[in-house]
Design a protein around this motif. Structure first.
Motif, PDB file in Angstrom:
ATOM      1  N   GLU A 315       0.957  -0.979  -0.190  1.00 30.92           N
ATOM      2  CA  GLU A 315       0.150  -0.057  -0.188  1.00 30.92           C
ATOM      3  C   GLU A 315       1.099   1.308   0.151  1.00 30.92           C
ATOM      4  O   GLU A 315       1.795   1.618   1.061  1.00 30.92           O
ATOM      5  CB  GLU A 315      -1.122  -0.303   1.300  1.00 30.92           C
ATOM      6  N   VAL A 316       0.705   1.919  -1.202  1.00 30.53           N
ATOM      7  CA  VAL A 316       1.538   3.381  -0.906  1.00 30.53           C
ATOM      8  C   VAL A 316       0.264   4.794  -1.567  1.00 30.53           C
ATOM      9  O   VAL A 316      -0.134   4.541  -2.684  1.00 30.53           O
ATOM     10  CB  VAL A 316       2.617   3.266  -2.146  1.00 30.53           C
ATOM     11  N   PRO A 317       0.463   5.588  -0.482  1.00 26.87           N
ATOM     12  CA  PRO A 317      -1.104   5.967  -0.303  1.00 26.87           C
ATOM     13  C   PRO A 317      -0.460   6.883  -1.319  1.00 26.87           C
ATOM     14  O   PRO A 317       0.296   7.411  -1.441  1.00 26.87           O
ATOM     15  CB  PRO A 317      -0.951   6.657   0.876  1.00 26.87           C
ATOM     16  N   SER A 332      -6.502   8.021  -2.245  1.00 21.17           N
ATOM     17  CA  SER A 332      -6.534   6.439  -2.492  1.00 21.17           C
ATOM     18  C   SER A 332      -5.094   5.735  -2.920  1.00 21.17           C
ATOM     19  O   SER A 332      -4.593   6.698  -2.363  1.00 21.17           O
ATOM     20  CB  SER A 332      -6.800   5.841  -4.441  1.00 21.17           C
ATOM     21  N   SER A 333      -4.744   5.329  -3.667  1.00 24.93           N
ATOM     22  CA  SER A 333      -3.025   4.469  -3.293  1.00 24.93           C
ATOM     23  C   SER A 333      -2.863   3.834  -4.442  1.00 24.93           C
ATOM     24  O   SER A 333      -3.765   3.925  -5.917  1.00 24.93           O
ATOM     25  CB  SER A 333      -3.267   3.215  -2.401  1.00 24.93           C
TER      26      SER A 333
END
Length: 430
Positions: A315-317, A332-333
């Protein structure tokens, strides 16, 4: 590994469920032939038993001869390198992995000049021990280590057949050595000593890779509607028969880019026989949907697009922003964006009537990679059975090897004479 062939139905060229149901009888017969070959350990078919026959303890014993290196350099070509590269490029490790699989002198010089040769394990791989490119590169590497004051015999692992130049070299210098499995063409050898020695040196879970391969074995059955691998093999074959002679493989994960190269060798070398076959093309999502997708959607109707993705990602926002027109991205990501790009590509192709197949794995890890690669090998073997081509031979490749060897003075080969017959029509700059 899951396969969704829904977007291959009703396209141009395309299939119907009735077509696949009729084909399923032939799949059942082909599966019986494949199973017999596996049980009898026949040449080629033995590839599909590797998850059970590969001995991880032998791999550990050979690689334990080396303390954890800073890097490992595989010297091989084609199937002797691409399987190991697929795992190395897909998974994180503190041990860097490099490959010399070409004899471009500029690249070889650059790579050797950048490596700490006193802390690198050289993994030289050739079944025959006579592959010109591999042996030439190994001699260059060995010379570079000598000039750097490094004892290459303390830094070299050999994977080769029972006889040949490399086997004699390993015996003479008491080098750690692994056997190439009998009856397994190089492009099918990832789940063996050929593909897994580097994995062990990099600290990967070799048993998990083989467990993934066994998952793929367990999923084989006599119906394409019950086996993801056979669903893919039967669908690609049927589409090729109807004119989809290019298969663009497009993973939506940077970590699977080398997998697409591995697939290209597997598909091309195995199925390109007797005027038949399906040309593999390599693409990367989402990058190449901004370029190659134009051709796939709007060009000649002779293509299948295979899209591949893991369903679990890091997960990379994406930070919130007040920039006009970009606020929809905030909250979102990057994974959400990549999934949206994936879904948009599928929809774009489907709307244009271009057949596409979705392949999904849970995540990019050792077990999933073992299952994915096994599944593609089984799909390839099934395609070959349905097309009635000799999947496990490569006469065109061998022709080129003999020609090159003859040109270099490695023997008398009539193939080398064809070089002098080359037709020329030169246009030179004024």
């Amino acid at each position: 590994m899951d396969v969704d062939i829904g977007n291959a139905l009703g396209t141009t060229p395309g299939l119907t469920e009735e077509t696949l149901e009729r084909l399923d009888d032939r799949v059942a017969s082909a599966h019986e032939r494949i199973a017999r070959g596996m049980d009898a350990d026949e040449f080629g078919y033995a590839s599909l038993t590797l998850p059970e026959t590969t001995d991880p303890e032998a791999i550990r014993e050979a690689t334990d001869a080396f303390e954890t290196p800073s890097a490992v350099l595989t010297v091989g070509i084609g199937g002797s390198a691409l399987g190991a590269g697929t795992l190395s490029d897909a998974l994180p490790s503190d041990v860097d992995a490099y490959v010399l699989d070409n004899v471009d002198p500029d690249d070889v010089k650059r790579l050797l000049g950048s490596l700490p040769l006193d802390d690198v394990v050289i993994n030289v791989v050739s079944r025959s021990g006579t592959t010109a490119e591999t042996l030439a590169n190994f001699l260059v590497v060995r010379d570079a280590m000598d000039r750097a004051g490094v004892d290459w015999t303390e830094r070299t692992l050999v994977t080769t057949g029972e006889e040949g130049n490399l086997r004699r070299l390993a015996d003479r210098h008491d080098l750690p050595a692994l056997d190439v499995p009998e009856g397994v063409p190089g492009r099918f050898s990832m789940l063996s000593t050929v593909g897994l020695a580097v994995a062990a040196l990099q600290g990967y879970d070799v048993e998990a890779v083989l467990a993934g391969g066994r998952d793929g074995m367990d999923a084989l059955s006599g119906s394409l509607f019950e086996s993801p691998a056979y669903a893919y093999g039967a669908t690609t074959y049927a589409l090729a028969e109807r004119g989809a002679l290019t298969n663009a493989v497009m993973p939506y994960a940077e970590s699977l880019e080398t997998f697409a190269e591995w697939f290209a060798q597997l598909w091309a070398e195995s199925l390109g026989k007797d005027g038949l076959g399906q040309t593999p093309a390599r693409a990367l999502g989402a990058t190449d949907q901004h370029s190659q997708l134009q051709l796939y959607r709007a060009g000649p109707r002779d293509k299948l697009v295979t899209v591949i993705r893991p369903t679990e990602r890091a997960e990379v926002p994406i930070p919130e922003t007040d920039l006009e027109g970009l606020s929809y991205l905030g909250g979102s990501s990057l994974g959400d964006l990549l999934d949206a790009e994936f879904d948009a590509t599928e929809a774009s192709l489907a709307e244009a009537g271009v057949p596409n197949v979705r392949i999904e794995v849970d995540r990019v890890d050792e077990r999933a990679l073992g299952e994915l690669c096994y599944g593609m090998e089984a799909a390839c073997v099934l395609y070959g059975e349905l097309a009635n081509v000799p999947t496990f031979t490569q006469p065109a490749v061998e022709w080129g090897k003999r020609a090159a060897r003859g040109l270099l003075g490695g023997g008398e080969f009539p193939e080398a004479d064809a070089v002098a017959e080359k037709r020329e029509l030169r246009i030179e700059r004024g």
